[in-house]
Design an enzyme around this catalytic site. Structure first.
Site, PDB file in Angstrom:
ATOM      1  N   GLY A 148       0.363  -5.011   0.948  1.00  0.00           N
ATOM      2  CA  GLY A 148      -0.914  -4.983   0.233  1.00  0.00           C
ATOM      3  C   GLY A 148      -0.804  -5.553  -1.177  1.00  0.00           C
ATOM      4  O   GLY A 148      -1.784  -6.073  -1.714  1.00  0.00           O
ATOM      5  N   GLU A 182       5.093  -4.916   6.778  1.00  0.00           N
ATOM      6  CA  GLU A 182       4.327  -3.915   7.543  1.00  0.00           C
ATOM      7  C   GLU A 182       4.869  -3.713   8.949  1.00  0.00           C
ATOM      8  O   GLU A 182       4.863  -2.601   9.478  1.00  0.00           O
ATOM      9  CB  GLU A 182       2.850  -4.328   7.650  1.00  0.00           C
ATOM     10  CG  GLU A 182       2.042  -4.121   6.384  1.00  0.00           C
ATOM     11  CD  GLU A 182       2.056  -5.333   5.465  1.00  0.00           C
ATOM     12  OE1 GLU A 182       2.990  -6.162   5.562  1.00  0.00           O
ATOM     13  OE2 GLU A 182       1.133  -5.441   4.640  1.00  0.00           O
ATOM     14  N   GLU A 241      -1.140  -9.124  -0.707  1.00  0.00           N
ATOM     15  CA  GLU A 241      -2.549  -9.430  -0.419  1.00  0.00           C
ATOM     16  C   GLU A 241      -3.385  -9.403  -1.700  1.00  0.00           C
ATOM     17  O   GLU A 241      -4.277 -10.226  -1.885  1.00  0.00           O
ATOM     18  CB  GLU A 241      -3.095  -8.447   0.636  1.00  0.00           C
ATOM     19  CG  GLU A 241      -2.589  -8.808   2.030  1.00  0.00           C
ATOM     20  CD  GLU A 241      -2.740  -7.695   3.051  1.00  0.00           C
ATOM     21  OE1 GLU A 241      -2.549  -6.521   2.674  1.00  0.00           O
ATOM     22  OE2 GLU A 241      -3.032  -8.004   4.215  1.00  0.00           O
ATOM     23  N   ALA A 279       0.860  -1.183   0.000  1.00  0.00           N
ATOM     24  CA  ALA A 279       0.000   0.000   0.000  1.00  0.00           C
ATOM     25  C   ALA A 279       0.900   1.238   0.000  1.00  0.00           C
ATOM     26  O   ALA A 279       2.066   1.164   0.403  1.00  0.00           O
ATOM     27  CB  ALA A 279      -0.901  -0.019   1.227  1.00  0.00           C
TER      28      ALA A 279
HETATM   29  C1  HXC Z   1       5.066   4.403  -1.274  1.00  0.00           C
HETATM   30  C2  HXC Z   1       6.922   3.415  -2.216  1.00  0.00           C
HETATM   31  C3  HXC Z   1       6.557   2.158  -1.676  1.00  0.00           C
HETATM   32  C4  HXC Z   1       5.350   2.098  -0.910  1.00  0.00           C
HETATM   33  C5  HXC Z   1       8.388   1.911  -2.781  1.00  0.00           C
HETATM   34  N1  HXC Z   1       8.066   3.209  -2.891  1.00  0.00           N
HETATM   35  N2  HXC Z   1       7.486   1.242  -2.040  1.00  0.00           N
HETATM   36  N3  HXC Z   1       6.187   4.520  -2.007  1.00  0.00           N
HETATM   37  N4  HXC Z   1       4.642   3.224  -0.728  1.00  0.00           N
HETATM   38  N5  HXC Z   1       4.879   0.922  -0.388  1.00  0.00           N
HETATM   39  C6  HXC Z   1       8.781   4.251  -3.638  1.00  0.00           C
HETATM   40  C7  HXC Z   1      10.048   4.690  -2.924  1.00  0.00           C
HETATM   41  O1  HXC Z   1       9.765   5.629  -1.931  1.00  0.00           O
HETATM   42  C8  HXC Z   1      10.839   5.266  -4.069  1.00  0.00           C
HETATM   43  O2  HXC Z   1      10.336   6.551  -4.364  1.00  0.00           O
HETATM   44  C9  HXC Z   1      10.458   4.366  -5.241  1.00  0.00           C
HETATM   45  O3  HXC Z   1       9.216   3.737  -4.879  1.00  0.00           O
HETATM   46  C10 HXC Z   1      11.478   3.274  -5.503  1.00  0.00           C
HETATM   47  O4  HXC Z   1      11.680   2.569  -4.289  1.00  0.00           O
HETATM   48  P1  HXC Z   1      13.125   2.367  -3.629  1.00  0.00           P
HETATM   49  O5  HXC Z   1      12.926   2.142  -2.176  1.00  0.00           O
HETATM   50  O6  HXC Z   1      14.068   3.458  -4.026  1.00  0.00           O
HETATM   51  O7  HXC Z   1      13.582   1.027  -4.364  1.00  0.00           O
HETATM   52  P2  HXC Z   1      14.559  -0.094  -3.859  1.00  0.00           P
HETATM   53  O8  HXC Z   1      15.756   0.507  -3.179  1.00  0.00           O
HETATM   54  O9  HXC Z   1      14.773  -0.981  -5.025  1.00  0.00           O
HETATM   55  O10 HXC Z   1      13.742  -0.889  -2.716  1.00  0.00           O
HETATM   56  C11 HXC Z   1      12.608  -1.626  -3.072  1.00  0.00           C
HETATM   57  C12 HXC Z   1      11.804  -1.999  -1.799  1.00  0.00           C
HETATM   58  C13 HXC Z   1      11.510  -0.693  -0.996  1.00  0.00           C
HETATM   59  C14 HXC Z   1      12.591  -2.964  -0.929  1.00  0.00           C
HETATM   60  C15 HXC Z   1      10.527  -2.661  -2.254  1.00  0.00           C
HETATM   61  O11 HXC Z   1      10.953   0.267  -1.891  1.00  0.00           O
HETATM   62  C16 HXC Z   1      10.559  -0.888   0.131  1.00  0.00           C
HETATM   63  O12 HXC Z   1      10.917  -1.426   1.176  1.00  0.00           O
HETATM   64  N6  HXC Z   1       9.304  -0.439  -0.046  1.00  0.00           N
HETATM   65  C17 HXC Z   1       8.291  -0.480   1.005  1.00  0.00           C
HETATM   66  C18 HXC Z   1       7.728  -1.865   1.132  1.00  0.00           C
HETATM   67  C19 HXC Z   1       6.675  -1.941   2.246  1.00  0.00           C
HETATM   68  O13 HXC Z   1       6.950  -1.614   3.403  1.00  0.00           O
HETATM   69  N7  HXC Z   1       5.481  -2.382   1.886  1.00  0.00           N
HETATM   70  C20 HXC Z   1       4.357  -2.510   2.829  1.00  0.00           C
HETATM   71  C21 HXC Z   1       3.559  -1.243   2.835  1.00  0.00           C
HETATM   72  S1  HXC Z   1       2.291  -1.287   4.069  1.00  0.00           S
HETATM   73  P3  HXC Z   1      11.329   7.789  -4.651  1.00  0.00           P
HETATM   74  O14 HXC Z   1      10.408   8.944  -4.770  1.00  0.00           O
HETATM   75  O15 HXC Z   1      12.278   7.838  -3.512  1.00  0.00           O
HETATM   76  O16 HXC Z   1      12.003   7.410  -5.944  1.00  0.00           O
HETATM   77  C22 HXC Z   1       1.054  -2.171   3.384  1.00  0.00           C
HETATM   78  C23 HXC Z   1      -0.186  -2.286   4.241  1.00  0.00           C
HETATM   79  C24 HXC Z   1      -1.289  -2.956   3.490  1.00  0.00           C
HETATM   80  O17 HXC Z   1       1.145  -2.645   2.324  1.00  0.00           O
HETATM   81  C25 HXC Z   1      -2.582  -2.719   4.181  1.00  0.00           C
HETATM   82  C26 HXC Z   1      -3.742  -3.221   3.392  1.00  0.00           C
HETATM   83  C27 HXC Z   1      -4.014  -2.497   2.145  1.00  0.00           C
END
Ligand code: HXC
Length: 258
Positions: A109, A132, A112, A66
Site C-alpha cells: 500500500g 502482499e 500504491e 498497509a
Molecule cells: C504492520 C509493520 C509493517 C506492516 C513493518 N511493521 N511493516 N507492521 N504492518 N506492513 C512493523 C514490524 O512488525 C516491526 O514492529 C517494525 O515495523 C519494524 O519492522 P521489522 O520487520 O522489524 O523491520 P526489518 O527487519 O527492517 O524489515 C523491514 C521489512 C519488514 C522488510 C519492510 O518489516 C516487512 O516485510 N514488512 C511487511 C511488508 C509487507 O508485507 N507489506 C505489504 C502489506 S499488505 P515491532 O513491533 O516488531 O518492532 C498491503 C496491502 C495493501 O500493503 C492493500 C491496499 C491498501
C-alpha cells in the site's frame, strides 16, 4: 504511539508537506492514517496558497505497506461494509500536483500511495515491491492495474507473483521514479522540484494533470479531445497573457493562477 498523530503537516510557502508519522512500524498505513492523508490532501487542494503537495515518511521508511496487524482479522463482509478503498479513490481527485519523496521501504500500500503521486523522488537504495502475495493476499489499491502500465505485463507478473523487493536503481529504469538522490539530499531535491513546479502557472499545471490522467484512464481519441479542450481553456487565463507577453518582452512572468 497511540496519542501521536499518524501524520504531520506543514506549509512551506506554496508547498504543503504531509509526513507519514508511524516510524515505529515503518509507517504502516492504518485506516486512520489513510483518512488523515486524504483529509489533508483535500484541505491543501482547496487552499489557494498551496501549489504543490509533497508526501514523505518519517524514520527508516516511506511506508512498508498497509498495517498488517489491523488487516489480519478482516473479512470480505467487514471490508464490504467498511469500504476502505473509497478513501483511496479520493487521492485521484486531488487536482494539485503531488510529489512523493520516498526512502527506505516503499512496499504494498505504501508503493500504491507512491504511485498515486504525480512525481517521485527516491533516496538511493530505497526498496520497492508488492509483498502482499507472501501474506496470502494481493494488492488492493491499484497495484495490479498500475504496474503492467508502467513495467509491462510479464515483469508485473514477476513482481506480483514473487513479492520480491527491487532496488530504486532497477525501478528507475522503468520510469516509475523521476530521480534517485543520496538519502541526505532527498528533501532538498524534492523541495527544489516542488518549487520549480510551484512557480509554473497553476492553471496549466492543473489542466495538464487532468489531461495526463485521461491518457491513462480513457481511450486515446477521447483523451486527445479532452486535452484540446483544456488547451483552449487556458487561453482564457490571465496567466496565458502574462506568460506569452513576458516571453515577448524578455522578462520573467508573474503567474497568479487566474
Ligand atoms: C504492520 C509493520 C509493517 C506492516 C513493518 N511493521 N511493516 N507492521 N504492518 N506492513 C512493523 C514490524 O512488525 C516491526 O514492529 C517494525 O515495523 C519494524 O519492522 P521489522 O520487520 O522489524 O523491520 P526489518 O527487519 O527492517 O524489515 C523491514 C521489512 C519488514 C522488510 C519492510 O518489516 C516487512 O516485510 N514488512 C511487511 C511488508 C509487507 O508485507 N507489506 C505489504 C502489506 S499488505 P515491532 O513491533 O516488531 O518492532 C498491503 C496491502 C495493501 O500493503 C492493500 C491496499 C491498501
Amino acid at each position: 504511539m497511540e496519542n501521536e498523530l499518524s501524520i504531520e503537516k506543514k506549509k512551506i510557502g506554496p508547498i504543503a508537506l504531509i509526513t507519514l508519522n508511524r516510524p515505529s512500524v515503518l509507517n504502516a498505513l492504518n485506516r486512520e492514517m489513510v483518512n488523515e492523508i486524504i483529509t489533508s490532501l483535500k484541505q491543501f487542494d482547496q487552499n489557494d496558497e498551496v501549489r504543490v503537495i509533497v508526501i514523505n515518511g518519517k524514520g527508516k521508511a516511506f511506508a512498508a505497506g498497509a498495517d498488517i496487524e489491523e488487516m489480519a482479522s478482516d473479512h470480505p463482509i467487514s471490508l464490504e461494509w467498511l469500504n476502505p478503498f473509497a478513501e483511496w479513490d479520493q487521492i485521484y481527485s486531488v487536482k494539485k500536483p503531488i510529489i512523493g519523496a520516498v526512502h527506505g521501504y516503499c512496499l504494498g500500500g505504501g508503493f500504491e500511495l507512491a504511485l498515486a503521486c504525480d512525481l517521485l523522488i527516491a533516496a538511493e537504495r530505497t526498496k520497492f515491491g508488492f509483498p502482499e502475495v507472501k501474506l496470502g493476499v494481493m494488492p488492493g489499491a491499484g497495484g495490479t492495474q498500475w504496474l503492467p502500465k508502467f513495467i509491462g505485463k510479464t515483469k508485473a507478473m514477476e513482481w506480483l507473483f514473487t513479492g520480491d523487493l527491487y532496488d530504486a536503481s532497477e525501478v528507475y529504469l522503468y520510469g516509475i521514479i523521476n530521480k534517485i538522490v543520496p538519502n541526505e539530499l532527498l528533501m532538498e531535491e524534492t523541495m527544489k522540484l516542488a518549487e520549480k513546479i510551484a512557480n509554473q502557472p497553476p492553471l496549466s499545471i492543473r489542466l495538464i494533470k487532468e489531461a495526463v490522467y485521461k491518457a491513462i484512464d480513457e481511450p486515446l481519441r477521447e483523451g486527445m479531445h479532452f486535452e484540446r479542450k483544456n488547451f483552449y481553456l487556458l487561453f482564457a487565463s490571465e496567466d496565458q497573457k502574462e506568460g506569452m507577453q513576458a516571453f515577448l518582452e524578455k522578462r520573467n512572468p508573474q503567474f497568479k493562477g487566474k
